[in-house]
Structures are given as C-alpha cells and as structure tokens.
Write a protein that holds these residues in place. Structure first.
Motif, short mmCIF file in Angstrom:
data_model
loop_
_atom_site.label_atom_id
_atom_site.label_comp_id
_atom_site.label_asym_id
_atom_site.label_seq_id
_atom_site.Cartn_x
_atom_site.Cartn_y
_atom_site.Cartn_z
N GLY A 1 0.80 -1.22 0.00
CA GLY A 1 0.00 0.00 0.00
C GLY A 1 0.83 1.27 0.00
O GLY A 1 0.30 2.37 -0.08
N LEU A 2 2.14 1.15 0.12
CA LEU A 2 3.03 2.31 0.07
C LEU A 2 3.58 2.45 -1.35
O LEU A 2 3.50 1.51 -2.15
N HIS A 3 4.16 3.60 -1.65
CA HIS A 3 4.70 3.85 -2.98
C HIS A 3 6.13 4.40 -2.88
O HIS A 3 6.40 5.53 -3.24
N PRO A 4 7.05 3.59 -2.37
CA PRO A 4 8.45 4.05 -2.28
C PRO A 4 9.08 4.13 -3.67
O PRO A 4 8.55 3.59 -4.64
N THR A 5 10.21 4.79 -3.74
CA THR A 5 10.96 4.90 -4.99
C THR A 5 12.31 4.23 -4.80
O THR A 5 12.97 4.41 -3.78
N ALA A 6 12.70 3.45 -5.80
CA ALA A 6 14.03 2.82 -5.81
C ALA A 6 14.93 3.69 -6.68
O ALA A 6 14.62 3.98 -7.83
N TYR A 7 16.05 4.15 -6.11
CA TYR A 7 17.01 4.99 -6.81
C TYR A 7 18.29 4.20 -7.04
O TYR A 7 18.83 3.61 -6.09
N THR A 8 18.79 4.19 -8.25
CA THR A 8 20.10 3.63 -8.54
C THR A 8 21.07 4.79 -8.59
O THR A 8 20.86 5.75 -9.33
N ILE A 9 22.13 4.73 -7.77
CA ILE A 9 23.12 5.80 -7.75
C ILE A 9 24.48 5.24 -8.14
O ILE A 9 24.74 4.05 -7.99
N GLU A 10 25.33 6.12 -8.63
CA GLU A 10 26.71 5.75 -8.95
C GLU A 10 27.58 6.98 -8.77
O GLU A 10 27.09 8.10 -8.67
N HIS A 11 28.88 6.74 -8.73
CA HIS A 11 29.82 7.84 -8.67
C HIS A 11 29.78 8.60 -9.99
O HIS A 11 29.59 7.99 -11.05
N THR A 12 29.99 9.89 -9.94
CA THR A 12 30.10 10.65 -11.18
C THR A 12 31.47 10.38 -11.78
O THR A 12 32.38 9.91 -11.10
N GLN A 13 31.64 10.66 -13.06
CA GLN A 13 32.92 10.43 -13.72
C GLN A 13 34.03 11.21 -13.03
O GLN A 13 35.12 10.71 -12.83
N LYS A 14 33.76 12.44 -12.65
CA LYS A 14 34.77 13.26 -11.99
C LYS A 14 35.24 12.61 -10.70
O LYS A 14 36.42 12.54 -10.41
N SER A 15 34.29 12.08 -9.91
CA SER A 15 34.67 11.48 -8.63
C SER A 15 35.47 10.20 -8.84
O SER A 15 36.30 9.84 -8.04
N ARG A 16 35.20 9.48 -9.94
CA ARG A 16 35.98 8.27 -10.21
C ARG A 16 37.43 8.62 -10.52
O ARG A 16 38.33 7.93 -10.11
N ARG A 17 37.65 9.73 -11.24
CA ARG A 17 39.01 10.12 -11.58
C ARG A 17 39.77 10.61 -10.35
O ARG A 17 40.94 10.36 -10.21
N THR A 18 39.08 11.32 -9.45
CA THR A 18 39.75 11.87 -8.28
C THR A 18 39.71 10.91 -7.09
O THR A 18 40.24 11.23 -6.04
N LYS A 19 39.02 9.78 -7.26
CA LYS A 19 38.92 8.75 -6.23
C LYS A 19 38.28 9.24 -4.94
O LYS A 19 38.60 8.80 -3.86
N ARG A 20 37.37 10.20 -5.05
CA ARG A 20 36.59 10.60 -3.88
C ARG A 20 35.50 9.57 -3.68
O ARG A 20 35.04 8.95 -4.62
N HIS A 21 35.04 9.43 -2.47
CA HIS A 21 33.99 8.48 -2.17
C HIS A 21 32.80 9.23 -1.61
O HIS A 21 32.97 10.22 -0.90
N TRP A 22 31.62 8.76 -1.93
CA TRP A 22 30.43 9.47 -1.48
C TRP A 22 30.22 9.27 0.01
O TRP A 22 30.63 8.28 0.58
N MET A 23 29.57 10.24 0.60
CA MET A 23 29.32 10.20 2.02
C MET A 23 28.02 9.46 2.30
O MET A 23 27.03 9.68 1.61
N PRO A 24 28.00 8.57 3.25
CA PRO A 24 26.75 7.88 3.59
C PRO A 24 25.67 8.89 3.95
O PRO A 24 25.97 9.94 4.53
N LEU A 25 24.42 8.60 3.61
CA LEU A 25 23.32 9.52 3.87
C LEU A 25 23.19 9.84 5.34
O LEU A 25 22.78 10.92 5.70
N SER A 26 23.58 8.93 6.21
CA SER A 26 23.48 9.18 7.64
C SER A 26 24.40 10.31 8.09
O SER A 26 24.22 10.89 9.14
N GLN A 27 25.41 10.64 7.26
CA GLN A 27 26.33 11.73 7.59
C GLN A 27 26.06 12.97 6.76
O GLN A 27 26.73 13.98 6.91
N ALA A 28 25.10 12.90 5.84
CA ALA A 28 24.82 14.04 4.95
C ALA A 28 24.11 15.15 5.68
O ALA A 28 23.50 14.98 6.66
#
Length: 72
Positions: free
Chosen positions: A45-72
């Motif tokens: 009965g709920l309508h959640p959304t599934a999001y697929t995320i990935e690193h951006t090309q820039k972040s792959r080149r600089t090897k930065r890692h995304w921050m967990p949502l709990s720390q955002a």
C-alpha cells in the motif's frame, strides 16, 4: 580519521525510500554521486521509490567516495 568506503568507485547502489524529497536533497548536497535511474514501486500500500546511484565520472578520476546519507 579516514572515511570508510561505502561504495566502490565503479560500483552502483540501489536505495529504496519513501521520503523522496529528503533523498533528493541528500544527493544534491553530496558531491561525487548521481542518480542514474529512479523507479516507483508499490509495496504493502506504500509507494516508495528505488534509486540507482553511482559515482560521477569526476569522482571516479579523483577517487573521492560518497558520504553515507546518515552523515549528509
């Protein structure tokens, strides 16, 4: 203290949430990730959304890692 890697630089993650506005805000405020696909589903009965995320090309080149949502 070094940040723990949550997502491999070439990895993808699928996240399911009912709070779409908060998720979209967290993605906007987190450098180095982007949403590549979004699918609304029906579950109990709920309508959640599934999001697929990935690193951006820039972040792959600089090897930065995304921050967990709990720390955002």
């Amino acid at each position: 203290m070094p940040r723990a890697r949550v997502l491999h630089p070439k990895g993808r993650a699928v996240l399911l949430t009912e709070d779409k506005r908060l998720f979209q805000q967290a993605v906007r405020e987190t450098s180095g990730i982007r949403v590549v696909k979004e699918v609304q589903v029906t579950s109990g009965g709920l309508h959640p959304t599934a999001y697929t995320i990935e690193h951006t090309q820039k972040s792959r080149r600089t090897k930065r890692h995304w921050m967990p949502l709990s720390q955002a």
